[in-house]
Design an enzyme around this catalytic site. Structure first.
Site, mmCIF file in Angstrom:
data_model
loop_
_atom_site.group_PDB
_atom_site.id
_atom_site.type_symbol
_atom_site.label_atom_id
_atom_site.label_comp_id
_atom_site.label_asym_id
_atom_site.label_seq_id
_atom_site.Cartn_x
_atom_site.Cartn_y
_atom_site.Cartn_z
ATOM 1 N N ASP A 1 0.808 -1.217 0.000
ATOM 2 C CA ASP A 1 0.000 0.000 0.000
ATOM 3 C C ASP A 1 0.844 1.271 0.000
ATOM 4 O O ASP A 1 2.051 1.236 0.236
ATOM 5 C CB ASP A 1 -0.958 0.015 1.211
ATOM 6 C CG ASP A 1 -0.332 -0.601 2.462
ATOM 7 O OD1 ASP A 1 0.889 -0.492 2.635
ATOM 8 O OD2 ASP A 1 -1.071 -1.196 3.257
ATOM 9 N N ASN B 1 -7.756 -3.174 14.228
ATOM 10 C CA ASN B 1 -9.122 -3.540 13.826
ATOM 11 C C ASN B 1 -9.135 -4.758 12.908
ATOM 12 O O ASN B 1 -10.153 -5.059 12.294
ATOM 13 C CB ASN B 1 -9.799 -2.344 13.130
ATOM 14 C CG ASN B 1 -9.058 -1.916 11.868
ATOM 15 O OD1 ASN B 1 -8.106 -2.557 11.441
ATOM 16 N ND2 ASN B 1 -9.498 -0.823 11.261
ATOM 17 N N HIS C 1 -7.309 -5.187 10.142
ATOM 18 C CA HIS C 1 -7.030 -4.980 8.709
ATOM 19 C C HIS C 1 -5.721 -5.650 8.310
ATOM 20 O O HIS C 1 -4.821 -5.826 9.126
ATOM 21 C CB HIS C 1 -7.050 -3.491 8.327
ATOM 22 C CG HIS C 1 -5.892 -2.659 8.786
ATOM 23 N ND1 HIS C 1 -6.026 -1.332 9.159
ATOM 24 C CD2 HIS C 1 -4.573 -2.928 8.930
ATOM 25 C CE1 HIS C 1 -4.841 -0.848 9.500
ATOM 26 N NE2 HIS C 1 -3.949 -1.796 9.374
ATOM 27 N N GLU D 1 -9.702 -2.416 5.271
ATOM 28 C CA GLU D 1 -10.360 -2.159 6.546
ATOM 29 C C GLU D 1 -11.564 -3.094 6.707
ATOM 30 O O GLU D 1 -11.986 -3.740 5.745
ATOM 31 C CB GLU D 1 -10.807 -0.688 6.592
ATOM 32 C CG GLU D 1 -9.661 0.329 6.452
ATOM 33 C CD GLU D 1 -8.814 0.488 7.723
ATOM 34 O OE1 GLU D 1 -8.641 -0.485 8.477
ATOM 35 O OE2 GLU D 1 -8.308 1.601 7.943
#
Ligand code: F6R
Length: 240
Positions: free
Chosen positions: A67, A137, A139, A144
């Site tokens: 990313d 979380n 990811h 996400e």
């Protein structure tokens, strides 16, 4: 999914560095899927040391990063391009720039960039080893919660929890980009072997949920239960 507690960050980082080195030594044109973030820093430090001590040539090694922040040029100090140079590519002179791929966060047409990046992965890939961190979380990459399991490289909105976690690397939380280009979950799942690494008590909850075994888009990392060759490497504090 093979879960291994290597007790501390040093042992775990050395293990992952050795696995990457072994792949490069046995296959000089290995394709490596790479990640950024705090988790990877010691892994890249040990990998660089091992490469140097073994005089390993990297000319044919291909790397793909997961990313990049949208809006940050490659020379921006908080870009993942800069992170990779600082932590890995600057430490060995034989990395071949032509074989190093990261999405261009400052591309004029980001949608076009996503399609081109995905094509590039498909042409040069699949990754022989993909290394992954995990967000608090759940990811992986910047996929996400509620990202589609079918997703490929695309523009993603970062959640508040990710923006907060990543703000430690910026002067102000307002400076953290709100969007990124991320490889998708389907792109990640194409890798032949996946090593997910988690350190520290702030990852406990995500790891606990992952190990519960339920596969759900609410926990993106849970897609890894559907992959035949995944190791989850943790330190003691991420597990207890
Ligand atoms: C980074 C990436 C992210 C991080 C994750 C954990 O390229 O894809 O999924 O791996 O946010 O970040 P750290 O290691 O900083 O806790």
């Amino acid at each position: 999914m093979n879960v291994i507690n290597l007790k501390d960050r040093t042992t775990a980082s050395q293990y992952v560095a050795i696995e990457l080195l072994k792949q490069i030594k046995s296959q000089p044109n290995a394709v490596l899927g790479l990640a950024t973030g705090s988790t990877m820093i010691d892994i890249y430090k040990y990998l660089s040391e091992l490469i140097n001590v073994n005089h390993t040539k990297l000319n044919d090694v291909v790397t793909f990063n997961l990313d990049e922040y949208i809006g940050l040029a490659a020379d921006h100090e908080q870009s993942y391009h800069a992170y990779m140079k600082e932590n890995l590519f600057n430490h060995n002179s034989t990395w071949n720039e032509d074989n190093i791929y990261l999405p261009k966060g400052d591309a004029e047409d980001v949608e076009k960039e996503c399609i081109a990046y995905e094509q590039c992965i498909q042409d040069a890939g699949p990754a022989d080893i993909q290394i992954l961190g995990i967000g608090e979380n759940g990811h992986i990459g910047f996929n996400e919660p509620f990202s589609s399991f079918e997703s490929e490289t695309r523009v993603v909105d970062l959640t508040d929890s990710t923006i907060k976690a990543n703000s430690q690397h910026f002067d102000n939380i307002e400076d953290v980009p709100k969007q990124a280009i991320s490889m998708g979950l389907a792109s990640i799942m194409n890798a032949k072997r996946i090593i997910l690494i988690a350190f520290g008590s702030n990852k406990q909850e995500a790891i606990q949920q992952l190990l519960d075994g339920k596969v759900s888009e609410s926990l993106p990392a849970s897609i890894l239960h559907q992959h035949p060759n995944v190791e989850v490497i943790v330190d003691d504090s991420a597990l207890n």
